[in-house]
Write a protein that holds these residues in place. Structure first.
Motif, PDB file in Angstrom:
ATOM      1  N   SER A  32       0.747  -1.227  -0.083  1.00  0.00           N
ATOM      2  CA  SER A  32      -0.073   0.117  -0.014  1.00  0.00           C
ATOM      3  C   SER A  32       0.869   1.205   0.087  1.00  0.00           C
ATOM      4  N   THR A  37       0.395  -1.893   4.451  1.00  0.00           N
ATOM      5  CA  THR A  37      -0.277  -3.230   3.992  1.00  0.00           C
ATOM      6  C   THR A  37       0.453  -4.107   3.165  1.00  0.00           C
ATOM      7  N   THR A  52      -1.711 -11.676   3.957  1.00  0.00           N
ATOM      8  CA  THR A  52      -1.486 -10.352   4.092  1.00  0.00           C
ATOM      9  C   THR A  52      -0.835 -10.051   5.280  1.00  0.00           C
ATOM     10  N   LEU A  84      -3.688  -4.444  -4.983  1.00  0.00           N
ATOM     11  CA  LEU A  84      -4.073  -3.865  -3.633  1.00  0.00           C
ATOM     12  C   LEU A  84      -4.209  -2.541  -3.947  1.00  0.00           C
ATOM     13  N   GLY A  88      -4.925   0.415   0.774  1.00  0.00           N
ATOM     14  CA  GLY A  88      -4.572  -1.113   1.310  1.00  0.00           C
ATOM     15  C   GLY A  88      -5.940  -1.678   2.174  1.00  0.00           C
ATOM     16  N   LEU A  91      -8.465  -5.728  -1.787  1.00  0.00           N
ATOM     17  CA  LEU A  91      -7.552  -6.690  -2.489  1.00  0.00           C
ATOM     18  C   LEU A  91      -8.308  -7.313  -3.452  1.00  0.00           C
TER      19      LEU A  91
END
Length: 168
Positions: A32, A37, A52, A84, A88, A91
């Motif tokens: 992100s 993230t 993740t 992504l 974040g 996804l």
């Protein structure tokens, strides 16, 4: 690694051992915009997963969640080419060989702040016929999501068609 403002250096912050990497499968990752993230896709034959990692800036710790296909049979290469949104919070990940005809499927997950995990919210399936098994096979082999999470583009693998989806 995380940047340390005091030392002006990157410091080792977290290590996670991956198990499913296979030299015959392409693994990929996205980060992100704020670096808090990270997603890592590990597609593998009849299974696959997306790892993740979320950073908690208050506790300064990472938490991980492994996402597996929401369906349990017939889904091949789940975790292919995950992407992504910049914040974040959304996804996507493909399963380009999702059935015996390799029709393909794309799964969408959104971050839930109440449960502190990604929740499966929708799947998209190849809208095209695969009568000859070539032109539109391996749908979701390549996919992407816009920075704000409002637009998704999905491509089939061989000759290739682009499909664009907009969020209502």
């Amino acid at each position: 690694y995380r940047y340390n403002d005091i030392n002006k250096k990157f410091m080792l912050d977290f290590i996670y051992k991956t198990y499913w990497s296979n030299k015959n499968q392409m693994c990929s990752y996205e980060v992100s915009n704020n670096g808090e993230t990270i997603i890592y896709g590990e597609p593998y034959k009849d299974s696959g997963k997306v790892l993740t990692l979320k950073y908690n800036s208050v506790t300064k710790t990472w938490t991980n969640q492994e996402l597996f296909s929401p369906i349990t049979s017939g889904l091949r290469d789940f975790g292919k080419d995950p992407d992504l949104s910049h914040d974040g919070l959304t996804l996507i990940t493909g399963s380009p060989a999702a059935d015996t005809n390799k029709k393909g499927r794309l799964d969408i997950w959104e971050w839930s702040s109440s449960t502190s995990q990604f929740i499966h919210v929708q799947n998209l399936e190849n809208p095209m016929s695969i009568s000859d098994g070539s032109d539109s096979a391996y749908w979701s082999d390549t996919s992407g999501i816009s920075g704000d999470g409002s637009t998704i583009i999905v491509k089939s693998g061989h000759i290739g068609y682009l499909h664009v989806y907009k969020k209502d």
